[in-house]
Design an enzyme around this catalytic site. Sequence first.
Site, PDB file in Angstrom:
ATOM      1  N   ASP A 293      -0.980  -9.101   1.111  1.00 53.62           N
ATOM      2  CA  ASP A 293      -1.715  -8.620  -0.055  1.00 53.62           C
ATOM      3  C   ASP A 293      -3.097  -9.263  -0.027  1.00 53.62           C
ATOM      4  O   ASP A 293      -3.350 -10.194   0.745  1.00 53.62           O
ATOM      5  CB  ASP A 293      -0.967  -9.032  -1.344  1.00 53.62           C
ATOM      6  CG  ASP A 293      -1.478  -8.345  -2.603  1.00 53.62           C
ATOM      7  OD1 ASP A 293      -2.260  -7.385  -2.491  1.00 53.62           O
ATOM      8  OD2 ASP A 293      -1.074  -8.783  -3.705  1.00 53.62           O
ATOM      9  N   HIS A 294      -3.994  -8.746  -0.836  1.00 50.64           N
ATOM     10  CA  HIS A 294      -5.247  -9.424  -1.140  1.00 50.64           C
ATOM     11  C   HIS A 294      -5.108 -10.119  -2.489  1.00 50.64           C
ATOM     12  O   HIS A 294      -4.586  -9.523  -3.441  1.00 50.64           O
ATOM     13  CB  HIS A 294      -6.406  -8.426  -1.236  1.00 50.64           C
ATOM     14  CG  HIS A 294      -6.773  -7.806   0.070  1.00 50.64           C
ATOM     15  ND1 HIS A 294      -7.079  -6.462   0.196  1.00 50.64           N
ATOM     16  CD2 HIS A 294      -6.886  -8.336   1.317  1.00 50.64           C
ATOM     17  CE1 HIS A 294      -7.365  -6.200   1.466  1.00 50.64           C
ATOM     18  NE2 HIS A 294      -7.252  -7.304   2.157  1.00 50.64           N
ATOM     19  N   TYR A 467      -3.449  -6.108  -5.942  1.00 51.60           N
ATOM     20  CA  TYR A 467      -2.523  -4.972  -5.917  1.00 51.60           C
ATOM     21  C   TYR A 467      -2.664  -4.157  -4.640  1.00 51.60           C
ATOM     22  O   TYR A 467      -2.726  -2.936  -4.665  1.00 51.60           O
ATOM     23  CB  TYR A 467      -2.692  -4.082  -7.157  1.00 51.60           C
ATOM     24  CG  TYR A 467      -2.670  -4.828  -8.466  1.00 51.60           C
ATOM     25  CD1 TYR A 467      -1.749  -5.859  -8.693  1.00 51.60           C
ATOM     26  CD2 TYR A 467      -3.560  -4.532  -9.486  1.00 51.60           C
ATOM     27  CE1 TYR A 467      -1.727  -6.556  -9.897  1.00 51.60           C
ATOM     28  CE2 TYR A 467      -3.549  -5.220 -10.702  1.00 51.60           C
ATOM     29  CZ  TYR A 467      -2.631  -6.233 -10.887  1.00 51.60           C
ATOM     30  OH  TYR A 467      -2.617  -6.916 -12.085  1.00 51.60           O
ATOM     31  N   HIS A 468      -2.680  -4.864  -3.501  1.00 50.25           N
ATOM     32  CA  HIS A 468      -2.790  -4.208  -2.198  1.00 50.25           C
ATOM     33  C   HIS A 468      -1.627  -4.602  -1.282  1.00 50.25           C
ATOM     34  O   HIS A 468      -1.848  -5.032  -0.148  1.00 50.25           O
ATOM     35  CB  HIS A 468      -4.115  -4.593  -1.523  1.00 50.25           C
ATOM     36  CG  HIS A 468      -5.334  -4.206  -2.292  1.00 50.25           C
ATOM     37  ND1 HIS A 468      -6.577  -4.762  -2.049  1.00 50.25           N
ATOM     38  CD2 HIS A 468      -5.512  -3.305  -3.303  1.00 50.25           C
ATOM     39  CE1 HIS A 468      -7.459  -4.241  -2.883  1.00 50.25           C
ATOM     40  NE2 HIS A 468      -6.836  -3.353  -3.648  1.00 50.25           N
ATOM     41  N   PRO A 469      -0.380  -4.458  -1.723  1.00 55.84           N
ATOM     42  CA  PRO A 469       0.735  -4.848  -0.847  1.00 55.84           C
ATOM     43  C   PRO A 469       0.863  -3.907   0.345  1.00 55.84           C
ATOM     44  O   PRO A 469       0.629  -2.700   0.237  1.00 55.84           O
ATOM     45  CB  PRO A 469       1.960  -4.744  -1.771  1.00 55.84           C
ATOM     46  CG  PRO A 469       1.583  -3.717  -2.789  1.00 55.84           C
ATOM     47  CD  PRO A 469       0.101  -3.902  -3.008  1.00 55.84           C
TER      48      PRO A 469
END
Length: 552
Positions: A293-294, A467-469
């Site tokens: 993630d980020h 919210y970048h899984p």
Amino acid sequence: MAQMEADFVIVGAGSAGCALAYRLSEDGENSVIVIEHGGTDYGPLIQMPSALSIPMNMSLYDWGFSTEPEPHLGGRVLATPRGKVLGGSSSINGMVYVRGHARDFDHWAQEGAAGWSFADVLPYFKRMEDSKDGEDGWRGTDGPLHVKRGMRLNPLYRAFVDAGRQAGFETTDDYNGSKQEGFGWMEQTIHLGRRWSAANAYLRPALRRRNVSLLQGLAQKVKIENQRATGVEIEIQGSIQLVRARREVILAASSINSPKLLMLSGVGPAAHLAEHGVEIVADRPGVGKNLQDHMELYIQQESTKPITLYSVLNPFSKALIGARWLMFGSGLGATNHFEAAAFVRSRAGVDYPDIQYHFIPAAVRYDGKAAADTHGFQAHVGPMRSKSRGSVTLRSADPRERPKILFNYMSHPDDWSDFRHCIRLTRDIFGQQAFDAFRGREISPGGNVQTDEQLDDFIRAHAESAYHPCGTCRMGRADDPLAVVDPELRVIGVEGLRVADSSIFPRITNGNLNAPSIMTGEKASDHILGRGMLSPSNLEPWINPRWRDSDR
């Protein structure tokens, strides 16, 4: 029952799934069923861009996932929103459009994802785009996905870009073109004042075709017979029904739900499946691993001029904004307010950007839960290539039970030094002359937070997911024991089953993940149909000639 069988069955009407439905049905020869657990995306809460923080906090539209207590963040439990609605996460996201850097995709190819280098994927980005502002030759102009830039009416957007230049960094006219590195204008998936989600771009046109249908139900597992996927078991109004696939099943259910469905179907780490009483079809230890993630921090500065969005955070102003948007599709309701951006390198020796900035003329949380009680502006900043890795695992064999999600955030020591650098770098940028006319006190972290130890305490308490899984069904060589899918996205060890969403990313890309997720669906469709791939590009990305010597 005729509708319960099709050539292709797609699980998930999200970014990649909608693109797949559109492309697989395009020639009219193949029938497609899309299975989606969520409901309609109609209504202003999703379609009005400035309402973006609302749907991601609603159980109607969001799966409601959260992490296990994160051990390196003081045991905090972080939200992991995923869209449970037509359009998937493209219907609840921030509408920021970032392809990723060319070197990201070249790295994928080096890691065993042959055919996914930048030269290979650029034609698919161009096929999907309708971009009127982008760099000639690098951008698509007649694809389904409308991409635009914001109006940039607030002077703080210009101040941010000017400050980056004054700090010695590059500027870029199009970070989705040849030159990602630098400060410039952010791009949005917004069209005619509306959120231009994958549902609007791809699914609605596809559903107008006779050969595409949509089923609302909760996928239980993939039906696998003699090592071949033959359909998907779904729960519809309390009864389990089988949706048969004559040709293939494609999981496009997100980096959380795709590995969960594989494991419920018997594809995953054998010991873990046995622990939950799941019959093993294919022992693939990589399923659910490699979760990435980020993370980001909000660096907030008070504004001495009353020109920020703080003026319109009251109920009356919000009502006026909503009314103007409903009547005319214009005004402050027609933007996500992320209109300036930057991609920069953290230090000499890093050859392409590893830090991303989103800038917004307000001091407010992304999820809308807290705002500073004053006029302010902020940068969302975070490292792009964390070395920390987590996992998605089953909590039980019950399909209705949420999986265990542990990102293991900040588990690598480099993450801490990277984030400290991000904070200090942002202070440098906010300290430039371009902000002199606007800069008040530092709201967050606050001017008293200076030492490494103080910064680490702030990071531990306040770092948030962007919210970048991704990464949980990693693509790689067929003989790679930790790969889940091969470079044609076929699940290794099972016939007739593919995965096509952000879970297949070997490593997270620079920036927001909606664009590369849609590209994955676009490219997957050509693999599935056995077409020749689009001809590779010969365009060369810009790499800073000073990268060995300086960060700017």
